[in-house]
Design an enzyme around this catalytic site. Structure first.
Site, PDB file in Angstrom:
ATOM      1  N   GLY A   1      23.973  44.918  27.652  1.00 22.96           N
ATOM      2  CA  GLY A   1      22.870  45.480  28.425  1.00 22.96           C
ATOM      3  C   GLY A   1      22.738  44.852  29.805  1.00 22.96           C
ATOM      4  O   GLY A   1      23.303  43.797  30.096  1.00 22.96           O
TER       5      GLY A   1
ATOM      6  N   GLY B   1      27.396  48.356  40.208  1.00 25.29           N
ATOM      7  CA  GLY B   1      28.740  48.654  40.717  1.00 25.29           C
ATOM      8  C   GLY B   1      29.082  50.123  40.706  1.00 25.29           C
ATOM      9  O   GLY B   1      30.056  50.555  41.327  1.00 25.29           O
TER      10      GLY B   1
ATOM     11  N   ASN C   1      14.133  54.947  37.930  1.00 25.91           N
ATOM     12  CA  ASN C   1      14.645  53.636  38.351  1.00 25.91           C
ATOM     13  C   ASN C   1      16.093  53.786  38.801  1.00 25.91           C
ATOM     14  O   ASN C   1      16.921  54.296  38.059  1.00 25.91           O
ATOM     15  CB  ASN C   1      14.550  52.686  37.151  1.00 25.91           C
ATOM     16  CG  ASN C   1      15.274  51.369  37.380  1.00 25.91           C
ATOM     17  OD1 ASN C   1      15.281  50.862  38.499  1.00 25.91           O
ATOM     18  ND2 ASN C   1      15.858  50.822  36.329  1.00 25.91           N
TER      19      ASN C   1
ATOM     20  N   LYS D   1      61.556  57.539  62.052  1.00 24.52           N
ATOM     21  CA  LYS D   1      61.224  56.304  61.321  1.00 24.52           C
ATOM     22  C   LYS D   1      61.655  55.090  62.115  1.00 24.52           C
ATOM     23  O   LYS D   1      62.775  55.061  62.626  1.00 24.52           O
ATOM     24  CB  LYS D   1      61.925  56.313  59.964  1.00 24.52           C
ATOM     25  CG  LYS D   1      61.540  55.149  59.089  1.00 24.52           C
ATOM     26  CD  LYS D   1      62.681  54.633  58.245  1.00 24.52           C
ATOM     27  CE  LYS D   1      63.673  53.830  59.075  1.00 24.52           C
ATOM     28  NZ  LYS D   1      64.692  53.134  58.283  1.00 24.52           N
TER      29      LYS D   1
ATOM     30  N   GLU E   1      13.073  53.462  29.318  1.00 28.19           N
ATOM     31  CA  GLU E   1      14.349  54.181  29.249  1.00 28.19           C
ATOM     32  C   GLU E   1      14.160  55.544  28.588  1.00 28.19           C
ATOM     33  O   GLU E   1      13.295  55.715  27.732  1.00 28.19           O
ATOM     34  CB  GLU E   1      15.389  53.355  28.480  1.00 28.19           C
ATOM     35  CG  GLU E   1      15.814  52.085  29.184  1.00 28.19           C
ATOM     36  CD  GLU E   1      16.356  52.331  30.591  1.00 28.19           C
ATOM     37  OE1 GLU E   1      17.352  53.058  30.721  1.00 28.19           O
ATOM     38  OE2 GLU E   1      15.775  51.803  31.564  1.00 28.19           O
TER      39      GLU E   1
ATOM     40  N   GLY F   1      15.909  55.782  33.483  1.00 27.92           N
ATOM     41  CA  GLY F   1      14.685  55.065  33.167  1.00 27.92           C
ATOM     42  C   GLY F   1      13.566  55.571  34.064  1.00 27.92           C
ATOM     43  O   GLY F   1      13.771  55.795  35.254  1.00 27.92           O
TER      44      GLY F   1
ATOM     45  N   ASN G   1      67.022  64.647  75.528  1.00 31.27           N
ATOM     46  CA  ASN G   1      66.885  65.910  74.805  1.00 31.27           C
ATOM     47  C   ASN G   1      67.777  65.856  73.576  1.00 31.27           C
ATOM     48  O   ASN G   1      68.987  65.712  73.702  1.00 31.27           O
ATOM     49  CB  ASN G   1      67.298  67.060  75.734  1.00 31.27           C
ATOM     50  CG  ASN G   1      66.838  68.386  75.171  1.00 31.27           C
ATOM     51  OD1 ASN G   1      67.082  68.673  73.997  1.00 31.27           O
ATOM     52  ND2 ASN G   1      66.176  69.183  75.977  1.00 31.27           N
TER      53      ASN G   1
ATOM     54  N   ALA H   1      30.263  45.337  34.686  1.00 29.07           N
ATOM     55  CA  ALA H   1      31.023  44.975  33.470  1.00 29.07           C
ATOM     56  C   ALA H   1      31.270  46.161  32.554  1.00 29.07           C
ATOM     57  O   ALA H   1      32.132  46.103  31.678  1.00 29.07           O
ATOM     58  CB  ALA H   1      30.282  43.879  32.714  1.00 29.07           C
TER      59      ALA H   1
ATOM     60  N   ARG I   1      32.519  57.530  29.816  1.00 26.94           N
ATOM     61  CA  ARG I   1      32.504  58.958  30.163  1.00 26.94           C
ATOM     62  C   ARG I   1      33.486  59.333  31.270  1.00 26.94           C
ATOM     63  O   ARG I   1      33.707  60.508  31.536  1.00 26.94           O
ATOM     64  CB  ARG I   1      31.071  59.377  30.536  1.00 26.94           C
ATOM     65  CG  ARG I   1      30.203  59.613  29.314  1.00 26.94           C
ATOM     66  CD  ARG I   1      28.774  59.904  29.713  1.00 26.94           C
ATOM     67  NE  ARG I   1      28.075  58.701  30.144  1.00 26.94           N
ATOM     68  CZ  ARG I   1      26.907  58.708  30.785  1.00 26.94           C
ATOM     69  NH1 ARG I   1      26.328  59.843  31.107  1.00 26.94           N
ATOM     70  NH2 ARG I   1      26.319  57.570  31.127  1.00 26.94           N
TER      71      ARG I   1
HETATM   72  C1  UD1 Z   1      20.260  51.863  33.940  1.00 29.73           C
HETATM   73  C2  UD1 Z   1      18.785  51.489  33.884  1.00 29.73           C
HETATM   74  C3  UD1 Z   1      17.931  52.744  34.071  1.00 29.73           C
HETATM   75  C4  UD1 Z   1      18.288  53.412  35.381  1.00 29.73           C
HETATM   76  C5  UD1 Z   1      19.801  53.692  35.462  1.00 29.73           C
HETATM   77  C6  UD1 Z   1      20.161  54.134  36.870  1.00 29.73           C
HETATM   78  C7  UD1 Z   1      18.491  49.596  32.374  1.00 29.73           C
HETATM   79  C8  UD1 Z   1      18.131  49.155  31.011  1.00 29.73           C
HETATM   80  N1  UD1 Z   1      18.498  50.892  32.601  1.00 29.73           N
HETATM   81  O1  UD1 Z   1      20.540  52.697  32.829  1.00 29.73           O
HETATM   82  O2  UD1 Z   1      16.562  52.401  34.072  1.00 29.73           O
HETATM   83  O3  UD1 Z   1      17.578  54.626  35.526  1.00 29.73           O
HETATM   84  O4  UD1 Z   1      20.560  52.512  35.191  1.00 29.73           O
HETATM   85  O5  UD1 Z   1      21.483  54.525  36.935  1.00 29.73           O
HETATM   86  O6  UD1 Z   1      18.757  48.759  33.218  1.00 29.73           O
HETATM   87  N2  UD1 Z   1      26.329  46.905  32.997  1.00 29.73           N
HETATM   88  C9  UD1 Z   1      26.908  45.690  32.814  1.00 29.73           C
HETATM   89  N3  UD1 Z   1      26.798  45.091  31.597  1.00 29.73           N
HETATM   90  C10 UD1 Z   1      26.110  45.661  30.574  1.00 29.73           C
HETATM   91  C11 UD1 Z   1      25.517  46.920  30.780  1.00 29.73           C
HETATM   92  C12 UD1 Z   1      25.636  47.517  32.011  1.00 29.73           C
HETATM   93  O7  UD1 Z   1      27.525  45.119  33.698  1.00 29.73           O
HETATM   94  O8  UD1 Z   1      26.045  45.029  29.506  1.00 29.73           O
HETATM   95  C13 UD1 Z   1      26.472  47.552  34.303  1.00 29.73           C
HETATM   96  C14 UD1 Z   1      27.292  48.820  34.254  1.00 29.73           C
HETATM   97  O9  UD1 Z   1      28.663  48.545  34.472  1.00 29.73           O
HETATM   98  C15 UD1 Z   1      26.692  49.642  35.368  1.00 29.73           C
HETATM   99  C16 UD1 Z   1      25.241  49.195  35.407  1.00 29.73           C
HETATM  100  O10 UD1 Z   1      25.200  47.933  34.764  1.00 29.73           O
HETATM  101  O11 UD1 Z   1      27.290  49.362  36.608  1.00 29.73           O
HETATM  102  C17 UD1 Z   1      24.287  50.177  34.726  1.00 29.73           C
HETATM  103  O12 UD1 Z   1      24.606  50.267  33.353  1.00 29.73           O
HETATM  104  P1  UD1 Z   1      24.437  51.599  32.529  1.00 29.73           P
HETATM  105  O13 UD1 Z   1      24.828  51.334  31.133  1.00 29.73           O
HETATM  106  O14 UD1 Z   1      25.111  52.705  33.240  1.00 29.73           O
HETATM  107  O15 UD1 Z   1      22.840  51.769  32.577  1.00 29.73           O
HETATM  108  P2  UD1 Z   1      22.036  53.101  32.322  1.00 29.73           P
HETATM  109  O16 UD1 Z   1      21.925  53.328  30.864  1.00 29.73           O
HETATM  110  O17 UD1 Z   1      22.566  54.184  33.161  1.00 29.73           O
HETATM  111 CA    CA Z   2      24.564  54.512  34.474  1.00 33.86          CA
END
Ligand code: UD1
Ligand code: CA
Length: 454
Positions: free
Chosen positions: A78, A101, A166, A348, A151, A137, A374, A10, A15
């Site tokens: 989150g 994803g 993680n 084609k 985290e 994390g 030819n 989601a 970035r």
């Molecule tokens: C997360 C982990 C962290 C881990 C890292 C690995 C948590 C709290 N942290 O951090 O421990 O080391 O991934 O890459 O889980 N997403 C949603 N909805 C949200 C938030 C995120 O669908 O509300 C999805 C994002 O699209 C993404 C994934 O979850 O695919 C990870 O989210 P992101 O915000 O990148 O997490 P990190 O801060 O990198």
């Molecule tokens: Ca991430």
């Protein structure tokens, strides 16, 4: 125990600095999310649910042909909040496997290892050791198992020194997970509901949390920006080329090839530098691909040589053809065996039978060409009258002189010869010479123009 897979997709991906949702950026010609869905499909799961939000319509439309369940997360509060959106339709008795994803290089074998290590009413997280764990994390262990994940933004200096991170992949019994998610708070540095906080709850409830390590950091890398996307692209390309080399395919330089789709090869195939393969491409036994070609959705027959700088799309050849340099085959170009296409030749929607040659500067469209024809330099099939396309039929053994215009619809009888420079707009009979051009005249008394003075 049944398996439910939840893919978190989601997030916006700020970035990436792009209008495209992050999970739709492509790796090896396929959206990031497509790689994760493929990996999920390789496991036998009861259901695969994608939690989506940012760019929802486009993301869903891109995967319209896949069998997926979709759970909308309107606000991205989150990873814990994201998983919550998928839970109402998840069977209580299943184990939930959470994937991200934006972690596209993960391999099914690693996930199988995680699943196999986890007993009934147990949890597992996939971790990896990183030289530079900054931003991730950290996995805190006690007595061998995982006790919590902290985290980066919430970690103490001692915790920040932990190299085990993680990856985001987690396996958890569904009913338990539902209960823990209900109790999740967002009292942390980012004000988010962290999925990782369920680990402490699990430990408090006496549930074992296994920490399973992935093979390499590369396999679990998350894509957050274009630099990481490029790094992952190279890593995936080298994985794909390694597989082909193990099957016996030769590469002049494994680092200078791009496979954006699926490339299958017979025995003793050799691929020189800077070739791009897109979609479904098959190269038969002994095919040689010289440098700088783009080959998309095509099948190349055994023993065929592709010289440099060709562009093929939706085409196929039989055995022992010789193509290029600088040949172009567009959709529907079907060559039989031992066909030769030379430089600046475009084919084609045409069939070219055994042993025919089109060696220089020609356009052949909507044509059925017989055997051992030819085609002289600069010959063009005039297949389009401004409104409709028409076919050209060329019999076996026809010899076409240079610079002939074949005005379609037209049929050239077998064994016919067409004089150079002819504009042929009516059927030409078999075995005869047909010439269709203005007769050459020399004008007596003609004066060279002279420049006017003043
Ligand atoms: C997360 C982990 C962290 C881990 C890292 C690995 C948590 C709290 N942290 O951090 O421990 O080391 O991934 O890459 O889980 N997403 C949603 N909805 C949200 C938030 C995120 O669908 O509300 C999805 C994002 O699209 C993404 C994934 O979850 O695919 C990870 O989210 P992101 O915000 O990148 O997490 P990190 O801060 O990198
Ligand atoms: Ca991430």
């Amino acid at each position: 125990m049944g398996l439910s897979i939840v893919i978190l997709a989601a997030g916006q991906g700020t970035r990436m600095r792009s209008d495209l949702p992050k999970v739709l950026h492509e790796l090896a010609g396929k959206p990031l999310l497509g790689h994760v869905v493929d990996c999920a499909e390789a496991l036998t799961a009861d259901d695969i649910c994608v939690v989506y939000g940012h760019g929802a319509e486009l993301v869903e439309a891109t995967f319209a042909d896949r069998e997926l369940r979709w759970a909308l997360q309107e606000q991205q509060n989150g990873t814990g909040h994201a998983v919550m959106q998928a839970m109402p339709d998840t069977a209580d008795g299943n184990a939930v496997l959470v994937l991200f994803g934006d972690v596209p290089l993960l391999m099914p074998t690693t996930l199988t290892r995680l699943i196999d290590a986890t007993g009934m009413d147990e949890m597992a997280v996939l971790s990896v050791d990183m030289d530079d764990p900054t931003g991730y994390g950290r996995v805190v262990r006690e007595g061998g198992n995982v006790s919590r994940i902290v985290e980066q933004k919430d970690a103490s200096p001692e915790e920040q020194a932990i190299a085990e991170i993680n990856t985001g992949v987690m396996l958890c019994p569904a009913a338990r997970l539902k209960g823990w998610l209900d109790r999740l708070g967002n009292d942390n540095a980012q004000g988010e509901y962290y999925l990782t906080d369920v680990i402490e709850m699990a430990v408090a409830d006496g549930v074992t949390v296994h920490g399973i390590k992935a093979g390499t950091p590369e396999e679990v890398m998350g894509i957050n920006d274009k630099k990481q996307l490029a790094t992952a692209e190279r890593a995936l390309q080298s994985r794909l080329v390694d597989e082909l080399m193990e099957q016996g395919v030769g590469f002049a330089d494994p680092a200078r090839v791009d496979i954006r789709g699926s490339l299958t090869c017979g025995k003793d195939v050799f691929i020189d530098v800077n070739n791009v393969f897109e979609g479904e491409v098959h190269l038969g036994d002994g095919v040689r691909v010289e440098s700088n070609n783009v080959i998309r959705d095509s099948r190349i027959g055994a023993g065929t040589v592709i010289h440099s700088n060709c562009h093929f799309e939706g085409a196929s050849t039989g055995a022992d053809c010789e193509l290029g340099p600088f040949a172009r085959m567009r959709p529907g170009a079907v060559l039989a065996d031992r066909v030769k296409l030379g430089n600046f030749v475009e084919i084609k929607n045409s069939n070219v039978a055994d042993g025919s040659k089109v060696n220089h500067l020609s356009y052949v469209g909507d044509t059925d060409m017989g055997e051992t024809v030819n085609v002289g330099a600069g010959t063009i099939t005039c297949n389009y009258d401004g409104a409709n396309k028409h076919r050209t039929v060329i019999g076996d053994g026809v010899f076409i002189g240079s610079g002939v215009m074949l005005v379609a619809p037209i049929e050239i009888g077998r064994g016919a010869t067409l004089g150079a420079g002819s504009v042929v707009s009516r059927a030409a009979p078999a075995d005869k010479l047909t010439v269709a051009r203005a007769r050459q005249v020399t004008v007596d008394g003609w004066k060279k123009p002279v420049k006017k003075s003043g």
